[in-house]
Enzyme design. Structure first.
Site, PDB file in Angstrom:
ATOM      1  N   GLU A  75       0.814  -1.228   0.000  1.00 47.11           N
ATOM      2  CA  GLU A  75       0.000   0.000   0.000  1.00 47.11           C
ATOM      3  C   GLU A  75       0.843   1.272   0.000  1.00 47.11           C
ATOM      4  OE1 GLU A  75      -2.740  -0.494   3.283  1.00 47.11           O
ATOM      5  OE2 GLU A  75      -3.714  -2.208   2.345  1.00 47.11           O
TER       6      GLU A  75
ATOM      7  N   GLU B 120      -6.180 -10.444  -1.466  1.00 46.01           N
ATOM      8  CA  GLU B 120      -6.918 -10.202  -0.229  1.00 46.01           C
ATOM      9  C   GLU B 120      -8.432 -10.063  -0.344  1.00 46.01           C
ATOM     10  OE1 GLU B 120      -5.261  -7.220   2.365  1.00 46.01           O
ATOM     11  OE2 GLU B 120      -3.205  -7.642   1.735  1.00 46.01           O
TER      12      GLU B 120
HETATM   13  C1  XIL Z   1      -5.782  -6.436   8.554  1.00 41.61           C
HETATM   14  C2  XIL Z   1      -5.908  -7.600   9.513  1.00 41.61           C
HETATM   15  O1  XIL Z   1      -6.642  -8.629   8.923  1.00 41.61           O
HETATM   16  C3  XIL Z   1      -6.613  -7.131  10.782  1.00 41.61           C
HETATM   17  O2  XIL Z   1      -6.672  -8.176  11.732  1.00 41.61           O
HETATM   18  C4  XIL Z   1      -5.861  -5.963  11.360  1.00 41.61           C
HETATM   19  O3  XIL Z   1      -6.554  -5.472  12.488  1.00 41.61           O
HETATM   20  C5  XIL Z   1      -5.725  -4.853  10.331  1.00 41.61           C
HETATM   21  O4  XIL Z   1      -5.096  -5.371   9.158  1.00 41.61           O
HETATM   22  N1  XIL Z   1      -4.720  -4.700   3.864  1.00 41.61           N
HETATM   23  C6  XIL Z   1      -3.672  -5.494   4.248  1.00 41.61           C
HETATM   24  C7  XIL Z   1      -3.807  -6.367   5.447  1.00 41.61           C
HETATM   25  O5  XIL Z   1      -2.654  -5.565   3.535  1.00 41.61           O
HETATM   26  O6  XIL Z   1      -2.593  -6.535   6.121  1.00 41.61           O
HETATM   27  C8  XIL Z   1      -4.873  -5.863   6.393  1.00 41.61           C
HETATM   28  O7  XIL Z   1      -5.049  -6.847   7.423  1.00 41.61           O
HETATM   29  C9  XIL Z   1      -6.154  -5.568   5.655  1.00 41.61           C
HETATM   30  C10 XIL Z   1      -5.931  -4.522   4.605  1.00 41.61           C
END
Ligand code: XIL
Length: 343
Positions: free
Chosen positions: A180, A280
């Site tokens: 990101e 994701e």
């Molecule tokens: C999220 C986790 O799943 C949560 O448990 C945590 O509280 C916040 O982060 N993008 C990403 C992930 O790359 O690492 C994130 O994961 C969600 C958004």
């Protein structure tokens, strides 16, 4: 003439012996890492063997030359239903939080690898591969990092180096080196990392350090809202992908119910000579058909290596739109995904 022929046989023999010895030397020089490399390679072969072919996401994906994975939570490994679903349905694991910097070094110099090690162990026990997540991210970065380094590039670089070396060399198949890094308009996010380096050069540095720490893992850059073929953020993302980046991860957290033409985007990035992965989902407003669409998109692009969903069951995700419900029952999203894989 006979002498000439004998000479040429001798030269050929010499060259053959030289080739064998030099390849043995090349292998020997990797000897210290051999066991770890073997784990990675062996898993690559077996990553899809659980389940009857086509009956699980894991085996159906492998039958199509892809993987199907999930983000995992080590605190649930002891729950039998979770462990069974994980083993059966998912060939690749991403630690949802366990390898983030706030998890591995919450206070400076205090390393905590319990959760990360649990993921490695789980994967090894079940022939699964790991997408490491994540080395450089603006979020889940413990406060001591910006407090210690501020905008001092030397201090920031020392921390980044330390984090890359204290990761998991030889244990990961993919590694989200940078996560990101962009704003919605395709410019660079003003993160701690960006500010410490006074610009985008931290990205190249992170990839250089990651490669030095692990010569064999596939190095990924990963982001969200980069799935529509010509969006400003997609264009920004496209422009920053270059060597040594091996792969590009598309998070696919679509915010609206309508999903973009992600297959076209994957094809566009494929022209850069990288592999791509869907990393994701779920989208924030998920319909089962959206899962089918991302799965089909990956299937339609040769260099798309697989799909990872962000959790195993609905209570195990920041967005509760997964493929299994809280009781591990298959949802419509599961059926659409499996059918898309098998089609
Ligand atoms: C999220 C986790 O799943 C949560 O448990 C945590 O509280 C916040 O982060 N993008 C990403 C992930 O790359 O690492 C994130 O994961 C969600 C958004």
């Amino acid at each position: 003439m006979a002498r000439l022929r004998a000479l040429s046989v001798l030269i050929t023999l010499f060259l053959a012996v030289f080739a064998v010895t030099s390849s043995a030397v090349a292998l020997d020089s990797r000897a210290p890492r051999c066991k770890e490399l073997c784990i990675t390679r062996c898993n690559r072969v077996t990553a899809g063997q659980a389940g009857t072919p086509g009956q699980t996401l894991r085996s159906a994906a492998v039958a199509k030359g892809k993987y199907f994975g999930a983000a995992v939570s080590p605190n649930l490994f002891a729950t039998a239903a979770y462990a069974n679903a994980l083993k059966k349905e998912y060939g690749w694991l991403t630690p949802g939080n366990a390898m983030k910097r706030d998890a591995t070094e919450p206070a400076q110099g205090q390393f905590r690898f319990t959760d990360a090690d649990a993921v490695l162990k789980q994967a090894q026990a079940n022939g699964q591969m790991i997408r490491g997540h994540t080395l450089v991210w603006h979020s889940q970065l413990p406060a001591w990092v910006p407090n210690t380094a501020g905008t001092d590039i030397a201090k920031a670089r020392a921390i980044m180096t330390n984090h890359s070396e204290n990761s998991f060399p030889g244990q990961l198949a993919h590694w989200d080196v940078c996560n990101e890094v962009l704003n919605e308009d395709g410019t660079f996010r003003q993160s701690f990392w960006f500010n410490a380096w006074g610009g985008r050069r931290y990205v190249a540095e992170a990839f250089r350090l990651a490669r030095a720490a692990d010569p064999t893992v596939k190095l990924y850059i990963n982001d969200f809202n980069v799935e529509s073929p010509n969006g400003a953020k997609t264009n920004g993302f496209f422009n920053i992908v270059s060597s040594p980046i091996d792969g590009v991860g598309f998070q696919a957290h679509f915010i609206s119910g309508q999903i973009p033409d992600i297959a076209a985007t994957l094809k566009r990035f494929a022209t850069l000579g990288v592999e791509v992965a869907i990393t994701e989902p779920p989208p924030e407003q998920t319909q089962a058909t959206n899962y089918a669409a991302v799965t089909n998109a990956c299937k339609s692009v040769a260099v798309c290596v697989g799909v990872t969903v962000w959790g195993v069951e609905d209570t195990d995700s920041w967005v509760p739109h997964l493929l299994l419900d809280a009781n591990y029952q298959k949802k419509a999203s599961y059926t659409y995904t499996l059918n898309a894989l098998n089609a």
